[in-house]
Design a protein around this motif. Structure first.
Motif, PDB file in Angstrom:
ATOM      1  N   ILE A  29       0.842  -1.197   0.000  1.00  0.00           N
ATOM      2  CA  ILE A  29       0.000   0.000   0.000  1.00  0.00           C
ATOM      3  C   ILE A  29       0.882   1.255   0.000  1.00  0.00           C
ATOM      4  N   LYS A  30       0.449   2.243  -0.768  1.00  0.00           N
ATOM      5  CA  LYS A  30       1.129   3.537  -0.774  1.00  0.00           C
ATOM      6  C   LYS A  30       0.578   4.372   0.385  1.00  0.00           C
ATOM      7  N   SER A  31       1.470   4.852   1.222  1.00  0.00           N
ATOM      8  CA  SER A  31       1.048   5.600   2.408  1.00  0.00           C
ATOM      9  C   SER A  31       1.672   6.987   2.415  1.00  0.00           C
ATOM     10  N   PRO A  32       0.907   7.999   2.819  1.00  0.00           N
ATOM     11  CA  PRO A  32       1.455   9.361   2.911  1.00  0.00           C
ATOM     12  C   PRO A  32       2.168   9.634   4.235  1.00  0.00           C
ATOM     13  N   TYR A  33       2.186   8.639   5.121  1.00  0.00           N
ATOM     14  CA  TYR A  33       2.879   8.835   6.395  1.00  0.00           C
ATOM     15  C   TYR A  33       3.579   7.549   6.814  1.00  0.00           C
ATOM     16  N   PHE A  34       4.581   7.711   7.661  1.00  0.00           N
ATOM     17  CA  PHE A  34       5.368   6.566   8.130  1.00  0.00           C
ATOM     18  C   PHE A  34       5.757   6.796   9.580  1.00  0.00           C
ATOM     19  N   PHE A  35       5.578   5.789  10.389  1.00  0.00           N
ATOM     20  CA  PHE A  35       5.917   5.854  11.816  1.00  0.00           C
ATOM     21  C   PHE A  35       7.291   5.216  11.974  1.00  0.00           C
ATOM     22  N   ASN A  36       8.318   6.056  12.050  1.00  0.00           N
ATOM     23  CA  ASN A  36       9.695   5.568  12.050  1.00  0.00           C
ATOM     24  C   ASN A  36      10.275   5.568  13.455  1.00  0.00           C
ATOM     25  N   ILE A  37       9.966   4.523  14.202  1.00  0.00           N
ATOM     26  CA  ILE A  37      10.374   4.456  15.603  1.00  0.00           C
ATOM     27  C   ILE A  37      11.884   4.290  15.761  1.00  0.00           C
ATOM     28  N   SER A  38      12.569   3.934  14.676  1.00  0.00           N
ATOM     29  CA  SER A  38      14.024   3.794  14.747  1.00  0.00           C
ATOM     30  C   SER A  38      14.717   5.147  14.949  1.00  0.00           C
ATOM     31  N   LEU A  39      13.980   6.243  14.798  1.00  0.00           N
ATOM     32  CA  LEU A  39      14.541   7.572  15.062  1.00  0.00           C
ATOM     33  C   LEU A  39      14.724   7.830  16.552  1.00  0.00           C
ATOM     34  N   ASP A 125       6.884  -2.435  17.149  1.00  0.00           N
ATOM     35  CA  ASP A 125       6.694  -0.993  17.004  1.00  0.00           C
ATOM     36  C   ASP A 125       5.328  -0.614  16.445  1.00  0.00           C
ATOM     37  N   VAL A 126       4.929  -1.210  15.311  1.00  0.00           N
ATOM     38  CA  VAL A 126       3.718  -0.789  14.611  1.00  0.00           C
ATOM     39  C   VAL A 126       2.929  -2.006  14.133  1.00  0.00           C
ATOM     40  N   LEU A 127       1.617  -1.879  14.160  1.00  0.00           N
ATOM     41  CA  LEU A 127       0.748  -2.880  13.530  1.00  0.00           C
ATOM     42  C   LEU A 127       0.277  -2.308  12.201  1.00  0.00           C
ATOM     43  N   THR A 128       0.717  -2.959  11.112  1.00  0.00           N
ATOM     44  CA  THR A 128       0.284  -2.542   9.773  1.00  0.00           C
ATOM     45  C   THR A 128      -0.446  -3.706   9.139  1.00  0.00           C
ATOM     46  N   ALA A 129       0.297  -4.559   8.425  1.00  0.00           N
ATOM     47  CA  ALA A 129      -0.319  -5.747   7.832  1.00  0.00           C
ATOM     48  C   ALA A 129      -0.256  -6.943   8.769  1.00  0.00           C
ATOM     49  N   GLY A 130       0.602  -6.861   9.786  1.00  0.00           N
ATOM     50  CA  GLY A 130       0.688  -7.928  10.781  1.00  0.00           C
ATOM     51  C   GLY A 130       1.516  -9.126  10.374  1.00  0.00           C
ATOM     52  N   THR A 131       2.280  -9.012   9.283  1.00  0.00           N
ATOM     53  CA  THR A 131       3.048 -10.157   8.781  1.00  0.00           C
ATOM     54  C   THR A 131       4.076 -10.650   9.790  1.00  0.00           C
ATOM     55  N   ALA A 132       4.872  -9.731  10.324  1.00  0.00           N
ATOM     56  CA  ALA A 132       5.908 -10.117  11.293  1.00  0.00           C
ATOM     57  C   ALA A 132       5.295 -10.682  12.561  1.00  0.00           C
ATOM     58  N   ILE A 133       4.182 -10.116  12.982  1.00  0.00           N
ATOM     59  CA  ILE A 133       3.505 -10.614  14.183  1.00  0.00           C
ATOM     60  C   ILE A 133       3.007 -12.036  13.968  1.00  0.00           C
ATOM     61  N   LYS A 134       2.400 -12.307  12.827  1.00  0.00           N
ATOM     62  CA  LYS A 134       1.900 -13.656  12.522  1.00  0.00           C
ATOM     63  C   LYS A 134       3.038 -14.668  12.519  1.00  0.00           C
ATOM     64  N   ASN A 135       4.165 -14.300  11.937  1.00  0.00           N
ATOM     65  CA  ASN A 135       5.318 -15.208  11.903  1.00  0.00           C
ATOM     66  C   ASN A 135       5.857 -15.464  13.306  1.00  0.00           C
ATOM     67  N   THR A 136       5.853 -14.424  14.131  1.00  0.00           N
ATOM     68  CA  THR A 136       6.345 -14.560  15.504  1.00  0.00           C
ATOM     69  C   THR A 136       5.423 -15.452  16.330  1.00  0.00           C
ATOM     70  N   ILE A 137       4.135 -15.306  16.148  1.00  0.00           N
ATOM     71  CA  ILE A 137       3.169 -16.152  16.857  1.00  0.00           C
ATOM     72  C   ILE A 137       3.433 -17.623  16.547  1.00  0.00           C
ATOM     73  N   LYS A 138       3.713 -17.925  15.287  1.00  0.00           N
ATOM     74  CA  LYS A 138       3.994 -19.302  14.880  1.00  0.00           C
ATOM     75  C   LYS A 138       5.246 -19.834  15.569  1.00  0.00           C
TER      76      LYS A 138
END
Length: 217
Positions: A29-39, A125-138
């Motif tokens: 998805i194209k997004s006009p904003y980004f939550f960059n917690i690495s800052l 850091d962020v919930l977007t599509a949840g891909t990393a979270i799903k993999n971690t749950i597994k």
């Protein structure tokens, strides 16, 4: 720490964590904003960030025997949180985090830290599509003696699937675990409206929200 949401939003704006531009998310998805917690790249920032996470866990009575950080951005947040739990609440909680790839030498494996067991809170850091979270749950559910009591992120972007269900609800339904966030995109919008500031940015957020976000989440 009163008014946790308000203080956290002020914190991220002060550190310019929420940035605007043209971004392509992992979901495509194209997004006009980004939550960059690495800052949050200095010790003082991480101390404060960890305190927000720790306070949220305690204030909301989350049960945990272990905290688990998602590689990569979840790892510094995890460490900051366990330190804050000890410093401010005298809770000495063990922690673990995953590698992106299994190590084939030394101690090997894909997990670093304490043994995965008991009630677990996943940190990211962020919930977007949840891909990393799903993999971690597994990964965590490979050990049947564990229970994921909560998944805690700083920001829920409140995205939704093609089936018109929020990502948050999809994960909660499919994996039987609750997702919490310190703030969500609606909180940021409400804050900007109330303060009557950043009007151009507010319009951008509202336009994107009306197109992509699931309003009921």
């Amino acid at each position: 720490m009163k008014n946790l949401k308000k203080k956290f939003i002020k914190f991220i704006f002060k550190k310019k964590i929420l940035i605007f531009g043209n971004f392509t998310l992992k979901s495509g998805i194209k997004s006009p904003y980004f939550f960059n917690i690495s800052l949050f790249s200095k010790g003082k920032d991480l101390i404060k960030l960890g305190k927000f996470y720790a306070y949220f866990l305690i204030k909301n009575n989350k049960k945990f025997d272990l905290l688990f950080g998602i590689a990569y951005k979840g790892i510094p947040i995890l460490i900051a949180t366990v330190i804050a739990l000890k410093k401010y609440f005298n809770i000495n909680v063990p922690y673990s985090f995953n590698r992106k790839e299994k190590k084939k030498y030394g101690e090997k494996g894909e997990i670093i830290g304490s043994k995965i067991q008991g009630n677990i809170v996943i940190i990211d850091d962020v919930l977007t599509a949840g891909t990393a979270i799903k993999n971690t749950i597994k990964i965590i559910k490979k050990n049947k003696k564990t229970k994921i009591s909560n998944i805690l992120v700083a920001l829920n972007r409140q995205e939704f699937t093609k089936k018109n269900i929020s990502i948050k609800q999809e994960i909660q339904n499919n994996y039987s675990c609750k997702i919490s966030s310190i703030i969500n995109i609606n909180d940021i919008i409400k804050y900007l409206k109330k303060k009557n500031i950043m009007k151009k940015k507010l319009k951008i957020l509202l336009k994107y929200k009306n197109k992509y976000n699931y309003k009921k989440n």
